[in-house]
Design a protein around this motif. Sequence first.
Motif, PDB file in Angstrom:
ATOM      1  N   PRO A   2      11.554 -47.020  -6.708  1.00 53.86           N
ATOM      2  CA  PRO A   2      10.211 -47.617  -6.795  1.00 53.86           C
ATOM      3  C   PRO A   2       9.253 -46.928  -5.833  1.00 53.86           C
ATOM      4  O   PRO A   2       9.655 -46.308  -4.839  1.00 53.86           O
ATOM      5  N   LEU A   3       7.975 -47.065  -6.140  1.00 52.66           N
ATOM      6  CA  LEU A   3       6.871 -46.742  -5.236  1.00 52.66           C
ATOM      7  C   LEU A   3       6.219 -48.080  -4.905  1.00 52.66           C
ATOM      8  O   LEU A   3       5.917 -48.858  -5.817  1.00 52.66           O
TER       9      LEU A   3
ATOM     10  N   ALA B 162       4.259 -50.335  -7.351  1.00 48.75           N
ATOM     11  CA  ALA B 162       3.134 -49.480  -7.753  1.00 48.75           C
ATOM     12  C   ALA B 162       3.570 -48.375  -8.702  1.00 48.75           C
ATOM     13  O   ALA B 162       2.728 -47.726  -9.334  1.00 48.75           O
ATOM     14  N   GLY B 163       4.888 -48.136  -8.796  1.00 46.37           N
ATOM     15  CA  GLY B 163       5.377 -47.109  -9.704  1.00 46.37           C
ATOM     16  C   GLY B 163       6.888 -47.074  -9.695  1.00 46.37           C
ATOM     17  O   GLY B 163       7.541 -47.615  -8.792  1.00 46.37           O
ATOM     18  N   ASP B 164       7.462 -46.448 -10.737  1.00 48.24           N
ATOM     19  CA  ASP B 164       8.903 -46.224 -10.789  1.00 48.24           C
ATOM     20  C   ASP B 164       9.130 -44.779 -11.212  1.00 48.24           C
ATOM     21  O   ASP B 164       8.503 -44.279 -12.144  1.00 48.24           O
ATOM     22  N   PHE B 165      10.036 -44.100 -10.519  1.00 45.46           N
ATOM     23  CA  PHE B 165      10.215 -42.662 -10.695  1.00 45.46           C
ATOM     24  C   PHE B 165      11.702 -42.318 -10.774  1.00 45.46           C
ATOM     25  O   PHE B 165      12.563 -43.034 -10.252  1.00 45.46           O
ATOM     26  N   THR B 166      11.968 -41.205 -11.439  1.00 44.90           N
ATOM     27  CA  THR B 166      13.281 -40.566 -11.390  1.00 44.90           C
ATOM     28  C   THR B 166      13.127 -39.295 -10.566  1.00 44.90           C
ATOM     29  O   THR B 166      12.259 -38.461 -10.857  1.00 44.90           O
ATOM     30  N   VAL B 167      13.954 -39.159  -9.526  1.00 44.36           N
ATOM     31  CA  VAL B 167      13.897 -37.984  -8.659  1.00 44.36           C
ATOM     32  C   VAL B 167      15.233 -37.252  -8.740  1.00 44.36           C
ATOM     33  O   VAL B 167      16.293 -37.862  -8.588  1.00 44.36           O
ATOM     34  N   THR B 168      15.173 -35.947  -8.987  1.00 45.16           N
ATOM     35  CA  THR B 168      16.356 -35.110  -9.118  1.00 45.16           C
ATOM     36  C   THR B 168      16.327 -34.001  -8.077  1.00 45.16           C
ATOM     37  O   THR B 168      15.295 -33.341  -7.897  1.00 45.16           O
ATOM     38  N   ARG B 169      17.437 -33.791  -7.410  1.00 48.45           N
ATOM     39  CA  ARG B 169      17.520 -32.699  -6.436  1.00 48.45           C
ATOM     40  C   ARG B 169      17.937 -31.435  -7.182  1.00 48.45           C
ATOM     41  O   ARG B 169      19.066 -31.328  -7.677  1.00 48.45           O
ATOM     42  N   LEU B 170      17.029 -30.478  -7.244  1.00 49.35           N
ATOM     43  CA  LEU B 170      17.299 -29.226  -7.945  1.00 49.35           C
ATOM     44  C   LEU B 170      17.934 -28.186  -7.035  1.00 49.35           C
ATOM     45  O   LEU B 170      18.608 -27.265  -7.508  1.00 49.35           O
ATOM     46  N   GLY B 171      17.662 -28.277  -5.736  1.00 46.64           N
ATOM     47  CA  GLY B 171      18.181 -27.308  -4.786  1.00 46.64           C
ATOM     48  C   GLY B 171      18.149 -27.900  -3.397  1.00 46.64           C
ATOM     49  O   GLY B 171      17.801 -29.071  -3.199  1.00 46.64           O
ATOM     50  N   THR B 172      18.479 -27.085  -2.425  1.00 52.39           N
ATOM     51  CA  THR B 172      18.523 -27.577  -1.049  1.00 52.39           C
ATOM     52  C   THR B 172      17.205 -28.200  -0.629  1.00 52.39           C
ATOM     53  O   THR B 172      17.173 -29.273  -0.020  1.00 52.39           O
ATOM     54  N   ASP B 173      16.112 -27.531  -0.985  1.00 50.41           N
ATOM     55  CA  ASP B 173      14.775 -28.003  -0.597  1.00 50.41           C
ATOM     56  C   ASP B 173      13.855 -28.109  -1.808  1.00 50.41           C
ATOM     57  O   ASP B 173      12.663 -27.817  -1.720  1.00 50.41           O
ATOM     58  N   GLU B 174      14.378 -28.550  -2.932  1.00 48.89           N
ATOM     59  CA  GLU B 174      13.582 -28.589  -4.164  1.00 48.89           C
ATOM     60  C   GLU B 174      13.921 -29.849  -4.961  1.00 48.89           C
ATOM     61  O   GLU B 174      15.095 -30.134  -5.205  1.00 48.89           O
ATOM     62  N   PHE B 175      12.870 -30.574  -5.363  1.00 47.71           N
ATOM     63  CA  PHE B 175      13.047 -31.844  -6.069  1.00 47.71           C
ATOM     64  C   PHE B 175      12.138 -31.909  -7.293  1.00 47.71           C
ATOM     65  O   PHE B 175      10.988 -31.438  -7.265  1.00 47.71           O
ATOM     66  N   TRP B 176      12.659 -32.524  -8.346  1.00 43.40           N
ATOM     67  CA  TRP B 176      11.941 -32.733  -9.603  1.00 43.40           C
ATOM     68  C   TRP B 176      11.691 -34.232  -9.735  1.00 43.40           C
ATOM     69  O   TRP B 176      12.616 -35.041  -9.624  1.00 43.40           O
ATOM     70  N   ILE B 177      10.429 -34.616  -9.946  1.00 40.25           N
ATOM     71  CA  ILE B 177      10.046 -36.033  -9.964  1.00 40.25           C
ATOM     72  C   ILE B 177       9.391 -36.351 -11.299  1.00 40.25           C
ATOM     73  O   ILE B 177       8.502 -35.609 -11.753  1.00 40.25           O
ATOM     74  N   ILE B 178       9.810 -37.445 -11.922  1.00 38.86           N
ATOM     75  CA  ILE B 178       9.249 -37.865 -13.215  1.00 38.86           C
ATOM     76  C   ILE B 178       8.731 -39.292 -13.083  1.00 38.86           C
ATOM     77  O   ILE B 178       9.412 -40.167 -12.538  1.00 38.86           O
TER      78      ILE B 178
END
Length: 807
Positions: free
Chosen positions: A520-521, A529-545
């Motif tokens: 949640p946000l 205020a929001g709901d998201f899916t967060v994926t760790r793509l790499g050591t320092d990289e994230f994908w947020i939907i």
Amino acid sequence: MRTHAQAVIIGGGVIGCSILYHLTKLGWSDVVLLERDELTSGSTWHAAANIHGLHDNNNITRIQNYTMDLYNALEAETGKSCGVFQPGSLYLAQTEAREHQLRLQAAKAAYYGLPFREVDRAEAEALHPLVNYDGIRCIMFEENGGNVDPSGVTNAYAAGARQNGAEIIRFCPVTGTEQQPDGSWIVRTEKGDIHTRWIVNAAGLWGREVAALAGITLPLQPTEHQYFVTESIAEIEGMDRRLPSVADRDGEYYLRQEGKGLLVGAYEKDLRFWAEEGTPQGFGHELFADDLERIEENMMRAIGRVPAVGTAGIKRVINGPMIWSPDSNVLFGPVPELRNYFCCNGIIPGFSQSGGMGLLAADWIVTGESRYDMFAWDVARFGDWADTAFTKARVGDQYANRFKIHFPNEERSAGRPARTRPAYEAQRGMGAVFGLNYGWEHPLYYGDTVGAEDVTEGFTRQPWWDVVGAECKMLREKAGIIDISNFAKYLCKGAGAEDWLNSIFANTMPSAVGRSCLTPLIGTRGGIAGDFTVTRLGTDEFWIIGSGMAERYHQRFFSAVPLPEGTTFESRTEAMCGFNVAGPASREMLQRLTNTSLATADFPFMRSKWIELGGVRCLALRVSFTGDLGWELHCDASDQGALFAALIAAGGDVGAGPVGSRALMSLRVEKGYGSWGREYSPEYWPQEVGLARLCKVEHSFLNREAVIETMAKPAREQLVLLALNAAQTDASNADATGGEPIFKDGVGIGRVTSGAYGYSVGMSLALGFVRGVAAGETVEVMVLGQPHKATVLAEPPFDPSGARLRA
């Protein structure tokens, strides 16, 4: 004139004065209003100023009734007359759809305790004997409807604000607005400059011009609008009471008593735009030349309903300007790209909404969030795609169809397409019928006719009901291909990415590459205020939907926490497209297109990988909003067409095909999944929507203290899934769609947020908030305004254990 202020309101119409007044009521006395001319200049002074309480949006209903209740209190507080007349309002239904609308509003009124009830013809004739009620199917009476004096209300707000310490400066045009490095503003005028923390643009007809001073473009367009007042009518002169107003929206006019005559106004099809290149600076209390021929058809319908209109002479004609947004709702709230710049522009029913609008604006400015979820008004609902051509087309449609019912799921074609993606033509060629989502065309369902537009003309099941059902059954039995490109997508990279995301979101970020989490946000008041899916793509990289329609809205939250040096956060919504392929055959279908193993052991639920699919590089996420086995596939926008063609070809081998967003609504309701803007909103607490477990208060994040406070309280109500009585929904040929009240033993206990028929489970379903009932109990959902028995379900009817999702 003050040189410093907490807030400067630009515009001395009814809305600007209401915001000023409400800021002082919340304790801000160091506030200033600047008016370029005299108070009420522009649109306020010539408004018909009708007031009514009911609206299709529940929260707008709440603030309209607050406004109506406020006027009498404002008179008592200030000693200024608001010219309040409340003889009531009669609402007439000539069509079945209008009757459904009025009965639903009556049910909402009962839920909120508002005086709105059905009357028979005899009582209606006694209330308003000048009306011919032939051909009327249903009559409702709103006991406190009526009208006010525009100047009286405006000056009462102004007097109340002055009493509380505010300053009002007339004949003081604003010549510049300049933001300072600390987020404050310099407001420049011919009488001197004011340094202020907040600017409020309530400039009415000049809202575009004032916004431009700050580099903002607002989607607004003025039109002409006419009403006329008749000479005195003998029947009215002989009465010892005031007649109720008449809302004959099927007739496309409005009518009420004015003096001893009648006021009649219309929104004609042959409209006239005004000031397309900008509102003249010298305009103030002027009117346009009369042009009654344009509203002749509307006048004739009014005469047919109230014959006295046709026999009375015309005393005066008012033809003045109004300024509209593309959907006729106000552009409301802080501009996401700026700090401390608040908009309140494009108001049409200003005198029904002025008090609530002022209250919510003051709420937002003083506390950081309004008490009600008002995304329907939020300026963030439009982006740069709402250009001049789109705005003009939509305003024209809104004006000409002002009294047309906005049906659930309805999509209007004016101004479209505004934005399309590469697969658009291929989808169109397959019979896709499109809807609008934050400017993007997206498939609603797939019919048989190329280029067909959505036809939704009622509250009952529409012609596309069976088509959507076939798509749902195909996905549940085989597989379906859903375009999810309109989801908002972000990429966060850099050494500080994980820490920054943890400082934004309530859940902790996934620790291993390839893992995803839901989070949640949290809003300022501790709601969702929001709901998201967060994926760790790499050591320092994230994908947020997240929610696509809320992308600009969520920008306010992302901007609230500074990015660490060397860390980037960017929207990839335009650059990337996506499809959700889901259903029991989805693995078999996708495996034909890739050498990457999609077996559960190699690609478990809530994992992600970069894979090549049909020659297209995709980020594949093992998640699905359908609640079924599935993958989300995200690719470069330039590859969307190729990916779609590959998916369609592979789908044909397993009996799969394209599926639209209306089917997705049904599928996610079968699973009991909530959606932002419906089940998830800043008004609702985590424990009320089943998201408390995702709020990890052990770490510091945005608005953590607020959510700790709300989560320490007992839930006020609970999100539940309801199964409606099949015989009743089939008999009425209707399902819940959202907004319907829920009753238990005659007492209002909640309301529906989402509704759909669950084709794969054979149930009419609804998600909603209730209080005081448990699983297995029976309640009544007011579908079409009539009670439909429903059972509170203990678990979702589709795959309650989640076995298919994780297979």
